[in-house]
Design an enzyme around this catalytic site. Structure first.
Site, short mmCIF file in Angstrom:
data_model
loop_
_atom_site.label_atom_id
_atom_site.label_comp_id
_atom_site.label_asym_id
_atom_site.label_seq_id
_atom_site.Cartn_x
_atom_site.Cartn_y
_atom_site.Cartn_z
N LYS A 173 -16.19 7.04 3.50
CA LYS A 173 -15.75 5.89 4.22
C LYS A 173 -14.39 6.01 4.72
O LYS A 173 -13.35 5.85 3.94
CB LYS A 173 -16.17 4.63 3.37
N GLY A 226 -5.64 4.90 -1.83
CA GLY A 226 -5.53 3.47 -0.94
C GLY A 226 -4.35 2.89 -1.61
O GLY A 226 -3.89 3.37 -2.81
N SER A 227 -4.38 1.53 -1.48
CA SER A 227 -3.37 0.79 -2.18
C SER A 227 -3.68 0.33 -3.72
O SER A 227 -5.15 0.42 -3.83
CB SER A 227 -3.28 -0.38 -1.34
N THR A 228 -2.74 0.17 -4.32
CA THR A 228 -3.10 -0.66 -5.69
C THR A 228 -3.78 -1.53 -5.63
O THR A 228 -4.53 -1.81 -6.60
CB THR A 228 -1.79 -0.56 -6.44
N VAL A 230 -6.27 -2.79 -3.48
CA VAL A 230 -7.53 -2.45 -3.42
C VAL A 230 -8.11 -1.48 -4.36
O VAL A 230 -9.39 -1.59 -4.96
CB VAL A 230 -7.96 -1.87 -1.95
N GLY A 231 -7.37 -0.68 -5.17
CA GLY A 231 -7.80 0.05 -6.30
C GLY A 231 -8.06 -0.70 -7.44
O GLY A 231 -9.16 -0.63 -8.02
N GLU A 248 -5.98 7.23 -6.53
CA GLU A 248 -4.81 7.62 -6.13
C GLU A 248 -4.20 6.58 -5.26
O GLU A 248 -4.78 6.27 -4.15
CB GLU A 248 -5.18 8.89 -5.09
N CYS A 282 2.30 7.90 0.55
CA CYS A 282 2.17 7.31 -0.68
C CYS A 282 3.39 7.86 -1.52
O CYS A 282 4.10 7.14 -2.20
CB CYS A 282 0.95 7.87 -1.22
N GLU A 383 5.82 -1.80 -3.00
CA GLU A 383 5.71 -0.58 -2.25
C GLU A 383 6.05 -1.03 -0.73
O GLU A 383 5.60 -1.87 -0.34
CB GLU A 383 4.25 -0.08 -1.99
P1 NAP Z 1 -5.90 0.46 1.74
O1 NAP Z 1 -5.69 -0.78 2.57
O2 NAP Z 1 -5.90 0.21 0.31
O3 NAP Z 1 -7.35 1.14 2.45
C1 NAP Z 1 -7.66 2.50 1.78
C2 NAP Z 1 -9.07 2.61 1.77
O4 NAP Z 1 -9.95 1.63 1.19
C3 NAP Z 1 -9.58 2.17 3.41
O5 NAP Z 1 -10.67 3.19 3.67
C4 NAP Z 1 -10.19 0.76 3.52
O6 NAP Z 1 -10.93 0.39 4.46
C5 NAP Z 1 -10.81 0.79 1.95
N1 NAP Z 1 -11.03 -0.69 1.62
C6 NAP Z 1 -10.27 -1.74 1.79
N2 NAP Z 1 -10.80 -2.65 1.07
C7 NAP Z 1 -11.62 -2.22 0.37
C8 NAP Z 1 -12.42 -2.92 -0.48
N3 NAP Z 1 -12.75 -3.96 -0.64
N4 NAP Z 1 -13.45 -2.21 -1.28
C9 NAP Z 1 -13.67 -0.87 -1.09
N5 NAP Z 1 -12.76 -0.13 -0.05
C10 NAP Z 1 -11.81 -0.86 0.56
O7 NAP Z 1 -4.91 1.41 2.16
P2 NAP Z 1 -4.22 1.98 3.66
O8 NAP Z 1 -3.60 0.77 4.02
O9 NAP Z 1 -5.57 2.77 4.47
O10 NAP Z 1 -3.35 3.27 3.03
C11 NAP Z 1 -2.15 2.84 2.62
C12 NAP Z 1 -2.22 2.93 1.01
O11 NAP Z 1 -2.47 4.12 0.67
C13 NAP Z 1 -0.70 2.78 0.59
O12 NAP Z 1 -0.70 2.07 -0.66
C14 NAP Z 1 -0.41 4.44 -0.11
O13 NAP Z 1 0.46 4.38 -1.16
C15 NAP Z 1 -1.66 4.68 -0.54
N6 NAP Z 1 -1.97 6.07 -0.54
C16 NAP Z 1 -2.04 6.55 -1.85
C17 NAP Z 1 -2.09 8.09 -1.75
C18 NAP Z 1 -2.08 8.93 -3.11
O14 NAP Z 1 -2.49 10.07 -3.32
N7 NAP Z 1 -1.62 8.22 -4.30
C19 NAP Z 1 -2.04 8.88 -0.63
C20 NAP Z 1 -1.92 8.15 0.43
C21 NAP Z 1 -2.13 6.88 0.71
P3 NAP Z 1 -10.42 -0.49 5.43
O15 NAP Z 1 -9.61 0.66 6.46
O16 NAP Z 1 -11.49 -0.76 6.13
O17 NAP Z 1 -9.73 -1.49 4.96
#
Ligand code: NAP
Ligand code: MG
Length: 481
Positions: A173, A226-228, A230-231, A248, A282, A383
Site C-alpha cells: 500500500k 510512517g508516522s507515530t 498512524v503506527g 518504523e 524520518c 516531529e
Molecule cells: P503517514 O501519514 O503515517 O502514512 C504512512 C502510510 O500509512 C501511508 O501509506 C498512509 O496512507 C498509511 N496510512 C495512513 N493512515 C492509515 C491508517 N489509518 N491505517 C493504515 N495505514 C494508514 O506518514 P507519511 O506522512 O506518509 O510519512 C511521514 C512519516 O513517516 C513521518 O512521521 C516520518 O518520520 C515517518 N517515517 C519513518 C521512517 C522510519 O524508517 N522510521 C522512514 C520514513 C518516514 P495515506 O498516504 O493514504 O495516508
C-alpha cells in the site's frame, strides 16, 4: 487512470473512483489512481495467499535470480523512474537518483542473502540415539507493506527485498500521494517473471486500504513505515489478531556539537542532515544542541551554508546546482510546519534564517533556522516534518544528553566531536536506534536500522532486516532407535 495491480493484472478496482496524484512543485494533477476498497484488499490478499503456495517452495536461488532480473529492468528504466519520482514526490532529481540507487543496492543485498538463510541443528548428547532437533526458518505468508510518502522507493525496497527473498508474498500500500513509481516498479517485477500475485499493489487511502490490510485474516506480517500516530492506530487494529509487526515511525533526532568539533564539517553535515528532502526525513537532525564555546562560530557558518540553499523545481536541479530543496510534499504538510514555526517564534524563538513560504502554486518554503524557542515548544516536543531547524545553546554534556532524551522519540542522533569520552557517552546514553559521529546521513544500508521509544520497534536493513520476515520453527525428530 493509472490502474492498480492485483494478481498480475491491472484493475480500476471495485469503487470505480479515482484519486488525483498531484505534483507538489506545481499543484497540478499528474495522474489519477483508483480508490482501493476493502474488496480490492481482499482480492489482493487472496492472490498473494495463493501465490505463496508456490513461491515458498521455489528454490532460494531461483527467487534470487528473478529478483536480479527485476533489478536489471529497474536499471534499464532508471531515468524514467527517477523522473516519475521527482514529479510525484517533489525532491530534486539528484536526490531521486540517490533513492533509486539505495533501492537497487538494497534489492541486490537481499538477492545475495537469499541463499544464505540458515537454520540450526541441535544434537542432544544424552539422547543422541532417540532424537535430534532442528530449527527451521520459514517464511510467514502474506506481508502487508505500508509505505510513506517521503522515500516511496527506498522504503518499498527495504520491505520487498527481504520479504520476497525469505519466501513471503506481498501486498503493497503506497502512500496515497506517491503511488505512481511504485506501480511502475511492480510492473517491472512482473516483466522479470516474478509470478503474478507474489507482489500486488493496492492504491487508495490509508484509512480504507491500510486498515483493511492490517485487519485481514490472511495477512501474517505488517511492515509499516510512517508516522507515530498512524503506527499507534494500526498497532491497535492488529492487536486482536497478534500480527507480526515492524514499526518504523517518526523521529526528532538530536544533534550535539561539542567544543572540539570540526565546525566547518559540522555546519555542512548539519545542513544536509536537516534540509535533505526538504526536511521531510524520518532520520533528520531536528533539534540542534551546541556547546556555548562554539555556538557563535557554528551558527555563523550554518546560517551562511543554509542561506545558499535555494528552493526550486526538482527537475531543474541538474542545470541549477543552487537548488537544494524542492517543495514540501503536501500543502497541509506545509501548513503544519508553518504552525510549528509560529509556535516556536511565539515561545521566544528568534528567527535566524528563512521563515517565508513564497506565494505560487507549489508548496515551497525557505529553509529556516530558529534560535532558542521554549524547550516545551512544538518544535522541541513534536516531529517537525519540513525545513525548520531549532537550535539551543548548552553548557555541558549532561545538559545536552538530558535535552536530547527529553522527547518521546528515539530514532536517530548525531554528535560532532573527536573526544572519545563524549562519543562513548552519546553512544551509550542518548536514546536512539541509529547514531552518527561526525556524520549525518551516511546511508550505511548494511546496518540494522530502527527506533527505540515511540519511534517504533523492529529493524530494516542488514541481515536483521531479513530475520524479521522469518519464523523460527523447532522440529524434534525421533524414532531413531
Ligand atoms: P503517514 O501519514 O503515517 O502514512 C504512512 C502510510 O500509512 C501511508 O501509506 C498512509 O496512507 C498509511 N496510512 C495512513 N493512515 C492509515 C491508517 N489509518 N491505517 C493504515 N495505514 C494508514 O506518514 P507519511 O506522512 O506518509 O510519512 C511521514 C512519516 O513517516 C513521518 O512521521 C516520518 O518520520 C515517518 N517515517 C519513518 C521512517 C522510519 O524508517 N522510521 C522512514 C520514513 C518516514 P495515506 O498516504 O493514504 O495516508
Ligand atoms: Mg501523512
Amino acid at each position: 487512470m493509472v490502474e492498480m495491480l492485483i494478481a498480475g493484472e491491472r484493475t480500476a478496482g471495485e469503487a470505480g473512483e479515482a484519486i488525483p496524484v498531484v505534483d507538489p512543485a506545481t499543484g497540478q494533477t499528474l495522474a489519477e489512481v483508483p480508490r482501493g476498497t476493502v474488496q480490492d484488499v481482499d482480492r489482493a490478499v487472496n492472490s498473494a495467499h495463493e501465490a505463496f503456495a508456490d513461491w515458498q517452495r521455489t528454490d532460494a536461488e531461483d527467487r534470487a535470480n528473478l529478483l536480479r532480473k527485476a533489478i536489471a529492468l529497474i536499471e534499464r528504466d532508471r531515468k524514467a523512474l527517477t523522473e516519475s519520482l521527482v514529479h510525484e514526490q517533489g525532491k530534486p532529481v539528484t536526490e531521486a537518483a540517490g533513492e533509486i540507487h539505495h533501492l537497487l543496492h538494497g534489492l541486490n543485498y537481499y538477492a545475495d542473502l537469499a541463499t544464505k538463510v540458515r537454520g540450526t541443528h541441535q544434537a542432544l548428547p544424552s539422547a543422541l540415539s532417540k532424537a535430534y532437533g532442528m530449527v527451521l526458518r520459514r517464511p510467514m505468508g502474506v506481508v502487508a507493506a505500508i509505505v510513506p510518502n517521503n522515500f516511496p522507493l527506498t522504503l518499498l525496497g527495504t520491505k520487498l527485498g527481504p520479504a520476497l527473498m525469505a519466501g513471503n508474498t506481498v501486498v503493497v500500500k503506497p502512500a496515497a500521494t506517491t503511488p505512481l513509481t511504485t506501480l511502475k516498479i511492480a510492473e517491472l517485477l512482473l516483466e522479470a517473471e516474478i509470478p503474478p500475485g507474489v507482489v500486488n499493489v493496492v492504491t487508495g487511502r490509508g484509512s480504507e486500504v491500510g486498515d483493511a490490510l492490517v485487519t485481514h485474516d490472511k495477512v501474517r506480517r505488517v511492515a509499516f513505515t510512517g508516522s507515530t500516530a498512524v503506527g499507534r492506530h494500526i498497532m491497535g487494529l492488529a492487536a486482536p489478531k497478534l500480527k507480526r509487526m515492524t514499526m518504523e515511525l517518526g523521529g526528532s533526532d538530536p544533534v550535539i556539537v561539542a567544543p572540539d568539533a570540526n565546525i566547518k564539517a559540522a555546519a555542512r553535515g548539519i545542513a544536509i542532515g536537516r534540509f535533505w528532502n526538504c526536511g521531510q526525513m524520518c532520520l533528520g537532525g531536528k533539534r540542534l544542541y551546541v556547546f556555548e564555546e562554539v555556538y557563535d562560530e557554528l551558527m555563523e557558518q550554518l546560517v551562511r551554508t543554509v542561506g545558499k540553499y535555494e528552493p526550486g523545481l526538482g527537475w531543474e536541479k541538474a542545470e541549477k546546482p543552487a537548488i537544494r530543496v524542492g517543495p514540501l510534499h503536501t500543502s497541509s504538510g506545509r501548513d503544519e510546519i508553518l504552525e510549528q514555526l509560529q509556535d516556536a517564534l511565539d515561545t521566544g524563538g528568534e528567527l535566524l534564517l528563512g521563515g517565508e513560504a513564497p506565494d505560487g502554486d507549489g508548496y515551497f518554503m525557505q529553509p529556516t533556522i530558529v534560535a532558542d524557542p521554549a524547550t516545551d515548544s512544538r518544535v522541541a516536543r513534536e516531529e517537525t516534518f519540513g525545513p525548520v531547524l531549532p537550535v539551543w545553546k548548552v553548557s555541558d554534556l549532561d545538559e545536552a544528553i538530558q535535552l536530547s532524551n527529553d522527547s518521546e522519540y528515539g530514532l536517530g542522533a548525531s554528535v560532532w566531536t573527536n573526544d572519545i569520552r563524549v562519543i562513548n557517552r552519546v553512544a551509550n546514553e542518548v536514546e536512539a536506534g541509529m547514531k552518527w559521529v561526525n556524520q549525518f546521513h551516511y546511508g550505511y544500508d548494511e546496518l540494522p536500522f530502527g527506533g527505540v521509544k515511540q519511534s517504533g520497534y523492529g529493524k530494516e536493513h542488514g541481515q536483521e532486516g531479513l530475520d524479521y520476515y522469518l519464523e523460527d520453527i523447532s522440529v524434534v525428530i525421533g524414532g531413531l532407535e
